[in-house]
Design an enzyme around this catalytic site. Structure first.
Site, mmCIF file in Angstrom:
data_model
loop_
_atom_site.group_PDB
_atom_site.id
_atom_site.type_symbol
_atom_site.label_atom_id
_atom_site.label_comp_id
_atom_site.label_asym_id
_atom_site.label_seq_id
_atom_site.Cartn_x
_atom_site.Cartn_y
_atom_site.Cartn_z
ATOM 1 N N MET A 1 0.798 -1.226 0.000
ATOM 2 C CA MET A 1 0.000 0.000 0.000
ATOM 3 C C MET A 1 0.826 1.268 0.000
ATOM 4 S SD MET A 1 -1.467 0.397 3.851
ATOM 5 C CE MET A 1 -0.376 0.672 5.247
ATOM 6 N N VAL B 1 8.300 3.516 0.112
ATOM 7 C CA VAL B 1 9.186 3.969 1.175
ATOM 8 C C VAL B 1 10.406 4.645 0.558
ATOM 9 C CG1 VAL B 1 10.568 3.296 3.184
ATOM 10 C CG2 VAL B 1 8.399 2.132 2.710
ATOM 11 N N ASP C 1 -0.294 -9.605 11.360
ATOM 12 C CA ASP C 1 0.411 -9.946 10.116
ATOM 13 C C ASP C 1 1.892 -10.200 10.391
ATOM 14 O OD1 ASP C 1 0.488 -10.542 7.411
ATOM 15 O OD2 ASP C 1 0.767 -8.457 6.775
#
Length: 308
Positions: free
Chosen positions: A20, A23, A132
């Protein structure tokens, strides 16, 4: 080199891209500090589900201070409305990359588990469940005198359990199938023990080089977590280490470790046993219980950084 000014930040280079966000390595100009700047992908900016996940990560990280958890510094929007957050820049390697070299020695595995438990203990104590845990979200720093210093990352699907409105919604499944607890695969409400199951899967993978359950069909993997027996581990892996994995991966949550602190304490005992050389090998051995040295002394001290 791409330079882009974001009020207080100057982007230096792109270092990675996830599901999503992108970086970047950047510089916080006011104090000349290297940071990681994570931006929500532009195509996801209009999707409220992804926007909420980004907010979740920012909200979770802002409340977490443990040295084994990624630190967040800032959160906001660019002039064109894109969401961003800044975090420490980690100079190291992901556990996923480390596993490309093959299985990891039991002593290293237990040391990594202790630190993961320490990070999760703080999160769980304030009602944050990661949901997760996987090798991509565990980062290893090589600190002076202490390699394998852990940073736990990516709380983007974390659930903040603050009253009924924030509880995990039944029937909604988040996470990665290979690391999902049975209750997570069923879409049931989760508690801290679901993260501990995922740690058990992570430990199995570190020790053997493979996840315990895998298939091209994600639903088949979930069924394996629900009903499949844990595959045998090599007899060369000490019994006490295998026992940690098997208890963490109990299908019935009431038979697992009941808290991160309990799992961490057991791992500390096993770590001391491995260091002492008093190791039981094979399924027929009996683990020896010892008190481990101070875990902070074992792990070294935190330093600044962030991953791709």
């Amino acid at each position: 080199m791409c330079l882009w000014h974001l009020l207080r930040y100057e982007i230096q280079q792109r270092v990675g891209e996830g599901g999503m966000g992108v970086v970047y390595k950047a510089r916080q100009m006011s104090i000349d500090r290297v940071i990681a700047l994570k931006m929500l992908n532009q195509q996801m900016q209009g999707d409220q589900t992804w926007v909420q996940r980004f907010y979740n990560e920012a909200k979770a990280c802002s409340r977490l201070q443990h040295p084994n958890t990624i630190r967040m510094f800032d959160f906001g929007q660019t002039q064109d409305g894109r969401l961003f957050m800044t975090m420490e820049f980690l100079d190291g390697v992901s556990l996923r990359d480390a596993l490309q070299r093959g299985p990891i020695a039991p002593q290293r595995v237990v040391k990594i588990l202790i630190q993961c438990c320490a990070s999760l203990a703080e999160a769980h104590s304030i009602g944050i469940i990661h949901r997760d845990i996987k090798p991509d979200n565990v980062f290893l720093l090589n600190m002076a005198g202490s390699p394998d210093f852990v940073k736990l990352l990516d709380f983007s699907v974390a659930k903040l359990l603050e009253g009924d409105r924030m509880k995990t919604q039944a029937g909604v499944v988040f996470g990665t199938p290979q690391y999902m607890s049975p209750e997570q695969g069923r879409g049931l409400p989760l508690d801290a023990r679901s993260d501990l199951y995922a740690l058990g899967v992570l430990a199995f993978e570190m020790l053997t080089g493979n996840v315990p359950f895998n298939d091209d069909n994600p639903m088949t993997v979930i069924q394996m977590h629900l009903h499949g027996a844990i595959p045998p581990m090599p007899d060369s892996i000490p019994y006490s280490v295998q026992a940690v994995v098997r208890r963490a991966m109990e299908k019935d949550a009431s038979r697992r470790y009941q808290s991160s602190g309990e799992m961490m304490q057991h791992c500390q005992q096993v770590f001391a046993e491995l260091n002492s050389g008093a190791v039981s090998i094979g399924a027929g051995g009996a683990p020896r219980t010892m008190i481990a040295p101070n875990p902070q002394a074992m792990m070294g001290h935190p330093q600044q950084g962030y991953p791709p």
